[in-house]
Write an enzyme that holds these catalytic residues in place. Structure first.
Site, short mmCIF file in Angstrom:
data_model
loop_
_atom_site.label_atom_id
_atom_site.label_comp_id
_atom_site.label_asym_id
_atom_site.label_seq_id
_atom_site.Cartn_x
_atom_site.Cartn_y
_atom_site.Cartn_z
N ASN A 206 0.27 -5.58 6.94
CA ASN A 206 0.20 -6.44 5.76
C ASN A 206 0.69 -7.82 6.16
O ASN A 206 1.09 -8.05 7.32
CB ASN A 206 0.98 -5.85 4.58
CG ASN A 206 2.45 -5.63 4.89
OD1 ASN A 206 3.07 -6.39 5.65
ND2 ASN A 206 3.04 -4.59 4.32
N GLU A 209 4.28 -8.00 7.60
CA GLU A 209 4.36 -7.38 8.92
C GLU A 209 3.73 -8.26 9.98
O GLU A 209 4.25 -8.37 11.10
CB GLU A 209 3.68 -6.01 8.89
CG GLU A 209 4.45 -4.97 8.09
CD GLU A 209 3.63 -3.73 7.76
OE1 GLU A 209 4.24 -2.72 7.37
OE2 GLU A 209 2.39 -3.79 7.87
N ASP A 276 -1.96 3.34 3.88
CA ASP A 276 -2.48 4.58 4.46
C ASP A 276 -3.97 4.75 4.12
O ASP A 276 -4.77 5.17 4.95
CB ASP A 276 -1.70 5.79 3.94
CG ASP A 276 -0.22 5.75 4.32
OD1 ASP A 276 0.11 5.08 5.31
OD2 ASP A 276 0.57 6.39 3.61
#
Length: 338
Positions: A206, A209, A276
């Site tokens: 993201n 990150e 995920d």
């Protein structure tokens, strides 16, 4: 935007794909309750528990997403020799996920994330975990189990939650072996392990990150676009897919200009597990033969499904197609009203 016929065709192909998921498996526990008063002991709400539910979490949720989308999945990770670990294995087997690659280590505890919800609103999360790097024996057992399954796999997803499973030697072997067999290695990264991802096929961070992986903030759109390109070069990747919340996602592919795909979420109730869903759907679409831009668009649609559901959720082909139909209809109506 992808056509409905093409989307349905790709989703149908998922049933012919088998992927491995390696990473930090967890048990997600949800404690559902009702709030009617504030505690007299402290200024906090009192939750009256009505029910408790459990779901595979972390890397295990990636495997759940693969199976929900119609594919086959094998999970590889470490659990404790405890009740939570056994509950997790039972849950995965009930979903027909291969669990031969789950190694029970009596020296660790199974990671459990407990979320307390009142009126469907998450109020508190409690983490029970062990985050030391796995030992050599566990690495060896995981590798042996993965090599045994490798001939029947079309790729591997690495789901890194920085709980100790993703270590340098093990990941290096996986990248070398799978890339050498022309099978993609896609990674949902954690910044603290950034250097370990060098040579992988794709990472899917993201925005936060991606900033931490590069050690700098993205103040503007130009900063993000340059950052994605730099990240791809720094880690020697084929591509990077940065998920951006309400701003959609941006794809960086070697030899091509960055592509930003707007969000396809109608309503956002809970982002738990959305990353995920993105990596599972993206990896499946690539294995089904989609170009990266098309795979990212399909992943974006699947993410739009799960963020509209409270709790750890998965997308199914039916839900993805229904979501596609709703946003297509709304786009047409908005176009007519304009």
């Amino acid at each position: 935007m992808i056509t409905r016929a093409r989307l349905k065709s790709v989703l149908t192909k998922f049933s012919h794909i088998r992927l491995a998921v390696l990473g930090d498996v967890m048990l997600d526990e949800f404690v559902w309750g009702k709030v009617e008063r504030i505690s007299p002991e402290a200024p906090v709400p009192v939750v009256q528990i009505k029910r408790e539910t459990w779901r595979p979490g972390g890397a295990a949720n990636v495997a759940s997403n693969l199976v929900a989308l119609g594919a086959k999945a094998d999970i590889f990770g470490i659990i404790g020799d405890d009740g939570a670990g056994r509950r997790l294995v039972e849950s995965l087997q009930a979903e027909k996920i291969g669990t031969a690659g789950l190694i029970a280590d009596s020296g660790r505890r199974t990671t459990v994330k407990t979320r307390v919800l009142g009126q469907n609103q998450q109020m508190l999360r409690i983490d029970r975990e062990f985050t030391d790097p796995i030992d050599y024996r566990c690495q060896k057992d995981l590798a042996a189990s993965l090599w045994k399954q490798a001939p029947g796999l079309q790729g591997v997803i690495v789901s890194d939650y920085a709980k100790g499973v993703i270590v340098e030697e093990l990941l290096g072997q996986i990248i070398e072996r799978f890339r050498g067999a022309d099978k993609p290695v896609t990674i949902d990264p954690r910044p603290k392990n950034g250097p370990l991802y060098k040579g992988a096929s794709i990472v899917t961070p993201n925005t936060r990150e991606a900033e931490e992986l590069l050690g700098r903030k993205f103040e503007t759109e130009e900063d993000l676009l340059k950052g994605g390109t730099d990240l791809m070069r720094q880690l020697k990747l084929d591509a990077a897919l940065i998920t951006r919340g309400e701003h959609g996602m941006s794809l960086f592919e070697r030899g091509k200009k960055p592509l930003t795909i707007p969000t396809r979420a109608r309503e956002v109730f809970d982002v738990t597990g959305a990353g995920d869903t993105v990596i599972a759907t993206f990896s499946l679409a690539l294995a089904a033969g989609c170009p990266m831009a098309e795979a990212a668009e399909i992943a974006n649609l699947a993410a739009g499904v799960v963020v509209g559901i409270v709790g750890t959720a998965v997308a199914t082909p039916r839900l993805v197609l229904e979501h596609y139909d709703r946003i297509t209809l709304e786009s047409r109506e908005n176009g007519l009203s304009a």
